[in-house]
Scaffold this active site. Sequence first.
Site, short mmCIF file in Angstrom:
data_model
loop_
_atom_site.label_atom_id
_atom_site.label_comp_id
_atom_site.label_asym_id
_atom_site.label_seq_id
_atom_site.Cartn_x
_atom_site.Cartn_y
_atom_site.Cartn_z
CG ASP A 161 8.78 -43.28 48.25
OD1 ASP A 161 8.40 -43.15 47.08
OD2 ASP A 161 9.96 -43.15 48.61
CD GLU A 210 7.62 -46.20 44.44
OE1 GLU A 210 8.12 -45.91 43.35
OE2 GLU A 210 8.26 -46.19 45.51
C1 GLC Z 1 9.98 -43.41 45.08
C2 GLC Z 1 9.53 -42.16 44.36
C3 GLC Z 1 10.69 -41.55 43.64
C4 GLC Z 1 11.81 -41.30 44.61
C5 GLC Z 1 12.18 -42.56 45.38
C6 GLC Z 1 13.07 -42.27 46.53
O1 GLC Z 1 10.30 -44.42 44.22
O2 GLC Z 1 8.47 -42.44 43.51
O3 GLC Z 1 10.30 -40.38 43.00
O4 GLC Z 1 12.93 -40.85 43.90
O5 GLC Z 1 11.05 -43.18 45.92
O6 GLC Z 1 12.33 -41.66 47.58
C1 GLC Z 2 13.51 -47.50 40.99
C2 GLC Z 2 13.01 -47.84 42.33
C3 GLC Z 2 11.83 -46.99 42.65
C4 GLC Z 2 12.17 -45.55 42.41
C5 GLC Z 2 12.64 -45.30 41.05
C6 GLC Z 2 13.02 -43.88 40.89
O1 GLC Z 2 12.58 -47.88 40.04
O2 GLC Z 2 12.66 -49.19 42.42
O3 GLC Z 2 11.48 -47.19 43.96
O4 GLC Z 2 11.04 -44.77 42.52
O5 GLC Z 2 13.73 -46.12 40.85
O6 GLC Z 2 13.53 -43.68 39.64
#
Ligand code: GLC
Ligand code: GLC
Length: 620
Positions: free
Chosen positions: A261, A303
């Site tokens: 993540d 991700e």
């Molecule tokens: C990732 C997850 C998102 C979360 C963020 C912080 O982007 O998909 O839902 O808020 O990480 O952990």
């Molecule tokens: C942004 C971040 C991603 C996170 C998301 C949550 O796009 O790059 O990591 O999950 O915000 O809204």
Amino acid sequence: MTRDIFELRLDRSASDLWPMLEALYGSHPDYPRVRKDLLAEMRRAWKARPAELKEQDLRRDLEPDWFQRPDMVGYVFYIDRFAGDLNGVHEKLDYLESLGVTYVHLMPCLKPRPGDSDGGYSVMDYRKVNPAYGSMSDLEHLAGALRARGMSLCVDMVLNHTAKEHAWAKKAAKGDPVYQEYYWMFDDDTLPKQYEETLVEIFPDNAPGSFTWYPKLEKWVWTTFNEHQWDLNWSNPQVFLEIAKIMMFLANKGVDVLRLDAVAFMWKRMGTRCQSEPEVHKILRALRAVTRVVAASALHLEEAIVGPAEMLTYFGRGEHDGREGNLAYHNNLMVQFWSALATRDTRLMTHVLKTHFPEHLTNATYATYIRCHDDIGWAITDEDAAAVFVTGYGHRAFLSDFYEGSFPGSFSRGALFQFNPETGDKRISGTFASLAGLERARDDGDAEGVAHAIERILMGNALIASFGGVPLIYMGDEIAMTNDYRYLGVPEHAHDSRWLHRPKMDWEATLNAREDSPEGRVLAGTRRIYQRRKAVPEIHGGHPTRVIAAPNQAVFAFQRLAPTRNLLCLFNFSEEWQNLSVGWLRERGAEHFMDVLSDGPVAIEHGTLTLPPYGRVWLT
Ligand code: GLC
Ligand code: GLC
């Protein structure tokens, strides 16, 4: 066998592991010890790896393309909202099988902090399962049940931060200097202020800034996301070791895919956005090497929700080619789907996907999706927008207004997420069905609008099923679930509009959907698309995907170039009928005019193929 498999694997991956660690940590005083400990931990984890998983490692060594095959179909869900708890998931496996699912992503299931945990992404114990869902042995048991059905299991591993309630953070908060080194802590705001000059806020509405002051601790702590999520200090080799140990632990429980993540944020460098710094890729390559040695059958899904050029780096570019993530979210395909759907014009989509993405990836493939649990951020650069004669700012603002539903003539209904007045960025929340027009059309009693919404949803599925990669169905989208506004009444969720598209699975609607209802049509259509995907070997993720410009602006086209034969995939992004001449289709490789998606010949009249509104074909 003269040498142990572990040693062979270690040899194979040595060049991905030690030189990376050397480059990252070579000058750190703890590095020699960490290196020794890491190797010992890897040996220990290998010894402890259950025989069944070792056998799977060998099997997948022999079939390294297993995750690129057309039979891969993913499904993503919240355990509680889908099945109550982990044991409840067993009862839903027949349903998933009936959808063709072979890959199951459980949304965050490790023990989160109490209260608001950012949907589980604020983890206080990586070795325990959220007690509301069950225990680690329940997870292990589920992994086994999935394996027996030929399904793989994906679990979230948050690398960038822990909850401030994690044992490491608690020790740091008590003043233990060893654990303070696990995080980014500052005595005063001099450095935080300097960093903030170039940082981009992620949650500007409810968690402004990237640092938090703790008066009792008398420190500023780096908190990129929410206040309760403390960024880990990856420049400390001990953090690498701790996280690597957890990853081995989870892989040994039977996790097939570790969803890493928010990886972009793992390395901090003054004067930058602190996203996707080169060291991030060294860390990810080294972590992948650890997994390849100890748990060879497990994959990494990275991700990083970023622009096109940056996204590709997560597959490993240049020296890291083929050595980093096996899977990464194709958020650009997702964004371009929505962009083209709003404009009925695929030129930007074609431009972006053609110019920035290679036709072929080494040892890797995309996770393709239309919706997920997060918001949609309009990752469209000013340069790309300019290439099709629109301004980036204007187009992004248009998309937000369109999908929020405020733009005149919009079919969509969504909600804004995190408006950033500084950059003008407005992200969007909403379910696939609501953004695609079902909710509004139904409320308006607009039968044609409902029919169009259904076709948009099925067109999106046909796109992600054929583009190349593992298509991910997000829970509830297969029965066209619309926005769930009840989150506004839940204090922990009300500030976060992403809960709009995280409804509880509607089993009533799923099991009793009438064939001619939108739910029934989307469900049957989705099933059919993934069945067809499995029957078409050309869709294999290893075959190149060549995006081509179609003569009609409303039509998106690509070829899948397989050694056996080519596929020409066409998608009509408008509610107008689109004609394509046989001559053009022939030049693009269509020979037999068979549509392997509908599994029948297409009608050619007067030398043209006509695509109905939102029509899609996979032509041979
Ligand atoms: C990732 C997850 C998102 C979360 C963020 C912080 O982007 O998909 O839902 O808020 O990480 O952990
Ligand atoms: C942004 C971040 C991603 C996170 C998301 C949550 O796009 O790059 O990591 O999950 O915000 O809204």
